[in-house]
Design a protein around this motif. Structure first.
Motif, PDB file in Angstrom:
ATOM      1  N   ASN A  88       0.824  -1.209   0.000  1.00  0.00           N
ATOM      2  CA  ASN A  88       0.000   0.000   0.000  1.00  0.00           C
ATOM      3  C   ASN A  88       0.858   1.258   0.000  1.00  0.00           C
ATOM      4  O   ASN A  88       0.527   2.246  -0.662  1.00  0.00           O
ATOM      5  N   LEU A  89       1.949   1.241   0.734  1.00  0.00           N
ATOM      6  CA  LEU A  89       2.868   2.377   0.749  1.00  0.00           C
ATOM      7  C   LEU A  89       3.459   2.610  -0.642  1.00  0.00           C
ATOM      8  O   LEU A  89       3.587   3.759  -1.092  1.00  0.00           O
ATOM      9  N   LEU A  90       3.806   1.514  -1.316  1.00  0.00           N
ATOM     10  CA  LEU A  90       4.375   1.625  -2.664  1.00  0.00           C
ATOM     11  C   LEU A  90       3.340   2.176  -3.632  1.00  0.00           C
ATOM     12  O   LEU A  90       3.628   3.070  -4.432  1.00  0.00           O
ATOM     13  N   ARG A  91       2.130   1.658  -3.544  1.00  0.00           N
ATOM     14  CA  ARG A  91       1.046   2.134  -4.405  1.00  0.00           C
ATOM     15  C   ARG A  91       0.775   3.616  -4.204  1.00  0.00           C
ATOM     16  O   ARG A  91       0.515   4.358  -5.163  1.00  0.00           O
ATOM     17  N   ASP A  92       0.863   4.064  -2.954  1.00  0.00           N
ATOM     18  CA  ASP A  92       0.525   5.443  -2.606  1.00  0.00           C
ATOM     19  C   ASP A  92       1.722   6.396  -2.726  1.00  0.00           C
ATOM     20  O   ASP A  92       1.678   7.515  -2.203  1.00  0.00           O
ATOM     21  N   ASP A  93       2.789   5.925  -3.373  1.00  0.00           N
ATOM     22  CA  ASP A  93       3.981   6.756  -3.623  1.00  0.00           C
ATOM     23  C   ASP A  93       4.702   7.181  -2.350  1.00  0.00           C
ATOM     24  O   ASP A  93       5.403   8.209  -2.342  1.00  0.00           O
ATOM     25  N   ARG A  94       4.583   6.374  -1.278  1.00  0.00           N
ATOM     26  CA  ARG A  94       5.345   6.663  -0.064  1.00  0.00           C
ATOM     27  C   ARG A  94       6.788   6.186  -0.191  1.00  0.00           C
ATOM     28  O   ARG A  94       7.643   6.561   0.596  1.00  0.00           O
ATOM     29  N   GLY A  95       7.018   5.333  -1.176  1.00  0.00           N
ATOM     30  CA  GLY A  95       8.358   4.831  -1.450  1.00  0.00           C
ATOM     31  C   GLY A  95       8.514   4.579  -2.932  1.00  0.00           C
ATOM     32  O   GLY A  95       7.540   4.622  -3.688  1.00  0.00           O
ATOM     33  N   ASP A  96       9.751   4.308  -3.357  1.00  0.00           N
ATOM     34  CA  ASP A  96      10.041   4.152  -4.789  1.00  0.00           C
ATOM     35  C   ASP A  96      10.103   2.695  -5.236  1.00  0.00           C
ATOM     36  O   ASP A  96       9.949   2.401  -6.424  1.00  0.00           O
ATOM     37  N   ALA A  97      10.347   1.776  -4.327  1.00  0.00           N
ATOM     38  CA  ALA A  97      10.447   0.356  -4.653  1.00  0.00           C
ATOM     39  C   ALA A  97      10.234  -0.448  -3.382  1.00  0.00           C
ATOM     40  O   ALA A  97      10.249   0.105  -2.269  1.00  0.00           O
ATOM     41  N   LEU A  98      10.019  -1.761  -3.552  1.00  0.00           N
ATOM     42  CA  LEU A  98       9.737  -2.631  -2.410  1.00  0.00           C
ATOM     43  C   LEU A  98      10.621  -3.867  -2.454  1.00  0.00           C
ATOM     44  O   LEU A  98      10.868  -4.430  -3.526  1.00  0.00           O
ATOM     45  N   VAL A  99      11.078  -4.286  -1.270  1.00  0.00           N
ATOM     46  CA  VAL A  99      11.870  -5.512  -1.129  1.00  0.00           C
ATOM     47  C   VAL A  99      11.219  -6.398  -0.074  1.00  0.00           C
ATOM     48  O   VAL A  99      10.872  -5.925   1.015  1.00  0.00           O
ATOM     49  N   SER A 100      11.055  -7.685  -0.404  1.00  0.00           N
ATOM     50  CA  SER A 100      10.510  -8.630   0.568  1.00  0.00           C
ATOM     51  C   SER A 100      11.105 -10.010   0.338  1.00  0.00           C
ATOM     52  O   SER A 100      11.295 -10.431  -0.800  1.00  0.00           O
ATOM     53  N   ALA A 101      11.399 -10.699   1.439  1.00  0.00           N
ATOM     54  CA  ALA A 101      11.870 -12.081   1.379  1.00  0.00           C
ATOM     55  C   ALA A 101      10.752 -13.038   1.771  1.00  0.00           C
ATOM     56  O   ALA A 101      10.999 -14.205   2.062  1.00  0.00           O
ATOM     57  N   GLY A 102       9.531 -12.548   1.770  1.00  0.00           N
ATOM     58  CA  GLY A 102       8.384 -13.358   2.181  1.00  0.00           C
ATOM     59  C   GLY A 102       7.881 -14.296   1.112  1.00  0.00           C
ATOM     60  O   GLY A 102       8.582 -14.594   0.135  1.00  0.00           O
ATOM     61  N   SER A 103       6.659 -14.751   1.283  1.00  0.00           N
ATOM     62  CA  SER A 103       6.033 -15.710   0.380  1.00  0.00           C
ATOM     63  C   SER A 103       6.011 -15.200  -1.063  1.00  0.00           C
ATOM     64  O   SER A 103       5.502 -14.105  -1.329  1.00  0.00           O
ATOM     65  N   THR A 104       6.543 -15.996  -1.973  1.00  0.00           N
ATOM     66  CA  THR A 104       6.562 -15.606  -3.382  1.00  0.00           C
ATOM     67  C   THR A 104       5.151 -15.382  -3.899  1.00  0.00           C
ATOM     68  O   THR A 104       4.869 -14.383  -4.574  1.00  0.00           O
ATOM     69  N   GLY A 105       4.250 -16.311  -3.592  1.00  0.00           N
ATOM     70  CA  GLY A 105       2.875 -16.192  -4.059  1.00  0.00           C
ATOM     71  C   GLY A 105       2.198 -14.938  -3.563  1.00  0.00           C
ATOM     72  O   GLY A 105       1.480 -14.259  -4.298  1.00  0.00           O
ATOM     73  N   ALA A 106       2.432 -14.604  -2.284  1.00  0.00           N
ATOM     74  CA  ALA A 106       1.819 -13.413  -1.705  1.00  0.00           C
ATOM     75  C   ALA A 106       2.397 -12.145  -2.332  1.00  0.00           C
ATOM     76  O   ALA A 106       1.673 -11.174  -2.573  1.00  0.00           O
ATOM     77  N   ILE A 107       3.675 -12.147  -2.601  1.00  0.00           N
ATOM     78  CA  ILE A 107       4.313 -10.979  -3.222  1.00  0.00           C
ATOM     79  C   ILE A 107       3.772 -10.766  -4.629  1.00  0.00           C
ATOM     80  O   ILE A 107       3.415  -9.643  -5.011  1.00  0.00           O
ATOM     81  N   VAL A 108       3.693 -11.839  -5.413  1.00  0.00           N
ATOM     82  CA  VAL A 108       3.185 -11.728  -6.782  1.00  0.00           C
ATOM     83  C   VAL A 108       1.713 -11.311  -6.781  1.00  0.00           C
ATOM     84  O   VAL A 108       1.309 -10.395  -7.510  1.00  0.00           O
ATOM     85  N   SER A 109       0.909 -11.974  -5.955  1.00  0.00           N
ATOM     86  CA  SER A 109      -0.516 -11.642  -5.881  1.00  0.00           C
ATOM     87  C   SER A 109      -0.728 -10.220  -5.381  1.00  0.00           C
ATOM     88  O   SER A 109      -1.523  -9.458  -5.932  1.00  0.00           O
ATOM     89  N   GLY A 110      -0.002  -9.864  -4.329  1.00  0.00           N
ATOM     90  CA  GLY A 110      -0.150  -8.537  -3.754  1.00  0.00           C
ATOM     91  C   GLY A 110       0.279  -7.441  -4.712  1.00  0.00           C
ATOM     92  O   GLY A 110      -0.400  -6.420  -4.849  1.00  0.00           O
ATOM     93  N   ALA A 111       1.402  -7.646  -5.380  1.00  0.00           N
ATOM     94  CA  ALA A 111       1.883  -6.648  -6.340  1.00  0.00           C
ATOM     95  C   ALA A 111       0.886  -6.485  -7.479  1.00  0.00           C
ATOM     96  O   ALA A 111       0.628  -5.371  -7.953  1.00  0.00           O
ATOM     97  N   THR A 112       0.293  -7.593  -7.920  1.00  0.00           N
ATOM     98  CA  THR A 112      -0.667  -7.556  -9.020  1.00  0.00           C
ATOM     99  C   THR A 112      -1.956  -6.837  -8.636  1.00  0.00           C
ATOM    100  O   THR A 112      -2.472  -6.012  -9.396  1.00  0.00           O
ATOM    101  N   PHE A 113      -2.483  -7.126  -7.453  1.00  0.00           N
ATOM    102  CA  PHE A 113      -3.791  -6.590  -7.060  1.00  0.00           C
ATOM    103  C   PHE A 113      -3.710  -5.237  -6.351  1.00  0.00           C
ATOM    104  O   PHE A 113      -4.683  -4.482  -6.382  1.00  0.00           O
ATOM    105  N   VAL A 114      -2.583  -4.938  -5.735  1.00  0.00           N
ATOM    106  CA  VAL A 114      -2.459  -3.675  -5.007  1.00  0.00           C
ATOM    107  C   VAL A 114      -1.711  -2.629  -5.831  1.00  0.00           C
ATOM    108  O   VAL A 114      -2.224  -1.538  -6.075  1.00  0.00           O
ATOM    109  N   VAL A 115      -0.513  -2.961  -6.271  1.00  0.00           N
ATOM    110  CA  VAL A 115       0.297  -2.006  -7.036  1.00  0.00           C
ATOM    111  C   VAL A 115      -0.144  -1.959  -8.494  1.00  0.00           C
ATOM    112  O   VAL A 115      -0.075  -0.922  -9.135  1.00  0.00           O
TER     113      VAL A 115
END
Length: 343
Positions: A88-115
């Motif tokens: 949400n922070l990335l979507r709202d331009d609070r930051g320029d990029a995002l890094v996560s070592a978490g669940s691959t599926g959650a990162i892909v799904s989240g990036a697709t539906f949120v960002v």
């Protein structure tokens, strides 16, 4: 530049993630750590710091998405997870990029539906840099989507080609299709159909398509971009990682076997360090998720502080290259329908 870091993602979170984030902070890079504030502050204290360092911000998030949760449901239901808050922070331009070592599926799904994806891109794709004897090549996709269509592979080829030009500074990257033989008639119906699309793109001058490429040939420098479905790419990637680990282990055992081999090892110690550095995934840090409107870097689940620090630097470099803008500009060249299913 601000890089948002999911402090609770990965096997070694939050200690190693926080440590790596602080190591990456510089006059040009600031970080926003999302996660349980008390845990993050405790990790900072373990590093011997009494207060929050300059260039570091904490955004509290009370929940964590685990590796075994359904990715899409987790992103939708855990609104206050460290990853969802970061997205949400990335979507709202609070930051320029995002890094996560978490669940691959959650990162892909989240990036697709949120960002959101670049308009016209059917599926995002993970595109790691794989070392080989020619320096390295982009593998796309390596696990974002196990099942793909020929159209997805066509778009992966374009995304990988642009990324290779932007990130690796390669002019007219050689694009190959992963297959079990080099002949145009090899492969499953997916590879056969994708080959035709890629061949046409090559004939039109849109891609430097060189045909089918076998896995062993890719490791020997046959191409700059290797296109495949996420299932095959993930098997390829983990096989390569396992082989690299085996080689390094065997070399270590060989040169410590007895006094003679130990002496030999000392003579080639410098060269062995270079080999280890080239095969060390921590040096690369993370994998770019291409096709998303803003840079998202997936770090390995077992990332240590060094890997996280390098992933943050890779994210900063991705902001500068802005491959997403280039994809949007050239979307018509990818021969897709105008309608977008950006869901």
């Amino acid at each position: 530049m601000k890089i948002i870091v999911d402090a609770m993602g990965g096997d070694n979170a939050p200690d190693e993630v926080v440590k790596g984030a602080l190591e990456a902070v510089s006059k040009n890079i600031e970080v926003i750590l999302t996660g349980r504030g008390e845990d993050i502050l405790r990790s900072i204290e373990k590093m011997g710091l009494k207060e929050l360092p300059r260039g570091v911000e904490i955004v509290n998030a009370t929940e964590v998405i685990s590796m075994d949760e359904d990715p899409l449901n987790a992103v939708r239901n855990k609104k206050d997870s460290s990853l969802t808050v970061a997205l949400n922070l990335l979507r709202d331009d609070r930051g320029d990029a995002l890094v996560s070592a978490g669940s691959t599926g959650a990162i892909v799904s989240g990036a697709t539906f949120v960002v959101k994806r670049v308009r016209g891109i059917r599926r995002a794709a993970l595109a790691p840099l794989i070392p080989n004897n020619a320096g390295g090549f982009i593998l796309i996709d390596c696990g974002a989507y196990a099942e793909c269509t020929a159209e997805y592979l066509l778009q992966f080829a374009f995304m990988g080609s642009y990324y290779a030009e932007d990130a690796l500074k390669i002019d007219s990257p050689r694009v190959g299709l992963l297959n079990n033989g080099t002949e145009p008639t090899k492969g499953t119906p997916l590879q056969l159909e994708a080959y035709k699309l890629l061949e046409k793109a090559g004939q039109d001058g849109d891609l430097n398509f060189i045909g089918n490429v076998e896995a062993r040939s890719a490791m020997l420098g046959a191409c700059d971009v290797l296109v495949c479905d996420g299932f095959s790419g993930n098997v390829f990637l983990k096989s390569a990682e396992g082989m690299a680990s085996l080689i390094l282990t065997e070399l270590g055992n060989m040169f410590t076997k007895n006094f003679v081999t130990l002496l030999s090892g000392m003579l080639v110690k410098k060269h062995l360090r270079k080999i280890r550095a080239r095969l060390d995934s921590d040096k690369i840090g993370g994998t770019m998720l291409l096709g998303i409107l803003k840079p998202v870097i997936k770090a390995h689940g077992s990332s240590n502080a060094t890997a996280i620090s390098n992933a943050i630097r890779a994210a900063a470099a991705a902001v500068d290259t802005d491959t997403a803008a280039r994809l949007q500009t050239n979307i018509s060249r990818m021969k897709i329908d105008e309608a977008d299913d950006n869901m």
